[in-house]
Design a protein around this motif. Structure first.
Motif, mmCIF file in Angstrom:
data_model
loop_
_atom_site.group_PDB
_atom_site.id
_atom_site.type_symbol
_atom_site.label_atom_id
_atom_site.label_comp_id
_atom_site.label_asym_id
_atom_site.label_seq_id
_atom_site.Cartn_x
_atom_site.Cartn_y
_atom_site.Cartn_z
ATOM 1 N N SER A 67 0.856 -1.189 0.000
ATOM 2 C CA SER A 67 0.000 0.000 0.000
ATOM 3 C C SER A 67 0.891 1.239 0.000
ATOM 4 O O SER A 67 1.884 1.300 0.727
ATOM 5 C CB SER A 67 -0.915 0.015 1.230
ATOM 6 O OG SER A 67 -1.931 -0.959 1.112
ATOM 7 N N VAL A 68 0.528 2.196 -0.834
ATOM 8 C CA VAL A 68 1.269 3.442 -0.967
ATOM 9 C C VAL A 68 0.411 4.573 -0.422
ATOM 10 O O VAL A 68 -0.760 4.707 -0.800
ATOM 11 C CB VAL A 68 1.630 3.713 -2.439
ATOM 12 C CG1 VAL A 68 2.464 4.972 -2.559
ATOM 13 C CG2 VAL A 68 2.368 2.527 -3.036
ATOM 14 N N ILE A 69 0.978 5.386 0.483
ATOM 15 C CA ILE A 69 0.271 6.516 1.085
ATOM 16 C C ILE A 69 1.018 7.781 0.707
ATOM 17 O O ILE A 69 2.213 7.913 0.985
ATOM 18 C CB ILE A 69 0.203 6.379 2.617
ATOM 19 C CG1 ILE A 69 -0.432 5.045 3.008
ATOM 20 C CG2 ILE A 69 -0.587 7.537 3.226
ATOM 21 C CD1 ILE A 69 -0.291 4.710 4.474
ATOM 22 N N THR A 70 0.336 8.704 0.059
ATOM 23 C CA THR A 70 0.977 9.919 -0.441
ATOM 24 C C THR A 70 0.055 11.123 -0.244
ATOM 25 O O THR A 70 -1.137 10.978 0.019
ATOM 26 C CB THR A 70 1.299 9.803 -1.941
ATOM 27 O OG1 THR A 70 0.065 9.658 -2.664
ATOM 28 C CG2 THR A 70 2.183 8.602 -2.231
ATOM 29 N N THR A 71 0.631 12.315 -0.390
ATOM 30 C CA THR A 71 -0.181 13.533 -0.322
ATOM 31 C C THR A 71 -1.131 13.592 -1.516
ATOM 32 O O THR A 71 -2.309 13.909 -1.369
ATOM 33 C CB THR A 71 0.717 14.776 -0.305
ATOM 34 O OG1 THR A 71 1.564 14.727 0.849
ATOM 35 C CG2 THR A 71 -0.126 16.047 -0.229
ATOM 36 N N LYS A 72 -0.592 13.298 -2.701
ATOM 37 C CA LYS A 72 -1.388 13.280 -3.924
ATOM 38 C C LYS A 72 -1.103 11.986 -4.686
ATOM 39 O O LYS A 72 -0.036 11.402 -4.531
ATOM 40 C CB LYS A 72 -1.044 14.484 -4.814
ATOM 41 C CG LYS A 72 -1.397 15.828 -4.216
ATOM 42 C CD LYS A 72 -1.028 16.936 -5.188
ATOM 43 C CE LYS A 72 -1.405 18.304 -4.640
ATOM 44 N NZ LYS A 72 -1.043 19.392 -5.596
#
Length: 221
Positions: free
Chosen positions: A177-182
């Motif tokens: 899973s990738v968590i980013t601002t955008k």
């Protein structure tokens, strides 16, 4: 893996203010990075905003730098240590962290931007979003996430001409899973965190409901 590219809005540009911040508690490494502004924890070099049951007599974790991010991270750890004798069950930890987030926002919900990833141990992370824009800015600071699992496909970066075929670098049993601002890529499946949402990720799997979390503990670390 937790990485952070910092736009320095508080504190000097120096090594002591570089995210992610890290501390040891209960024999576990805790790691924290944050995007936003937390007015309750700004300019706290010689004073500390306390959460939960924390008092001045039982503060164990203090910021080294001068960012609101490190100050709030230390306050969360102090509150956890004052509430529990050791690492709590994951459902209890999930619910307690949600209460701390609500305490941090309380009374300053209009001017607080609080997006963070908190890692506890090698596989488990919590992510929370209270999004917003800084005064005079059109940039929206929130969080998005995407979970990749088999069958893996090719993704193209949004901001430059580069593609990667994830099938070449993964196995059928992998999940990430990738968590980013955008959103970073043109893949379908990016989801924006809801305001005030706290999610748990373990070994790449999303657990949005504390009632789902016990299954993670049964598998063990």
């Amino acid at each position: 893996m937790i990485a952070h590219v910092r736009y320095a809005t508080q504190g000097e540009v120096s090594l002591k203010n570089v995210h992610p911040f890290s501390r040891e508690m209960w024999g576990i490494q805790w790691v924290f990075c944050h995007n936003g502004e937390v007015p309750k924890f700004s300019k706290q070099r010689n004073q500390y905003t306390m959460l939960g049951k924390t008092t001045y007599d039982n503060i164990s974790y203090r910021p080294v730098g001068d960012t609101d991010s490190e100050a709030v991270f230390c306050a969360i750890l102090n509150a956890l240590q004052c509430e529990f004798d050791g690492f709590p069950t994951l459902p209890v930890l999930h619910m307690f962290l949600k209460r701390l987030c609500e305490e941090i926002i309380l009374g300053r919900d209009d001017d607080t931007i609080f997006n963070f990833v908190l890692g506890c141990g090698p596989y488990t992370s919590f992510a929370y979003s209270w999004p917003g824009s800084r005064p005079g800015s059109k940039v929206w600071n929130g969080l998005h996430y995407l979970t990749r699992e088999a069958p893996f496909s090719t993704a193209k970066l949004i901001d430059c001409e580069h593609s990667i075929d994830f099938a070449q670098f993964t196995t059928p049993g992998d999940r990430v899973s990738v968590i980013t601002t955008k959103p970073l890529t043109d893949e379908k499946g990016w989801k924006e965190f809801q305001r005030g949402e706290l999610l748990m990720f373990d070994k790449g799997a999303l657990h949005s409901d504390p009632e789902m979390v016990p299954s993670v503990e049964q598998k063990g670390w």
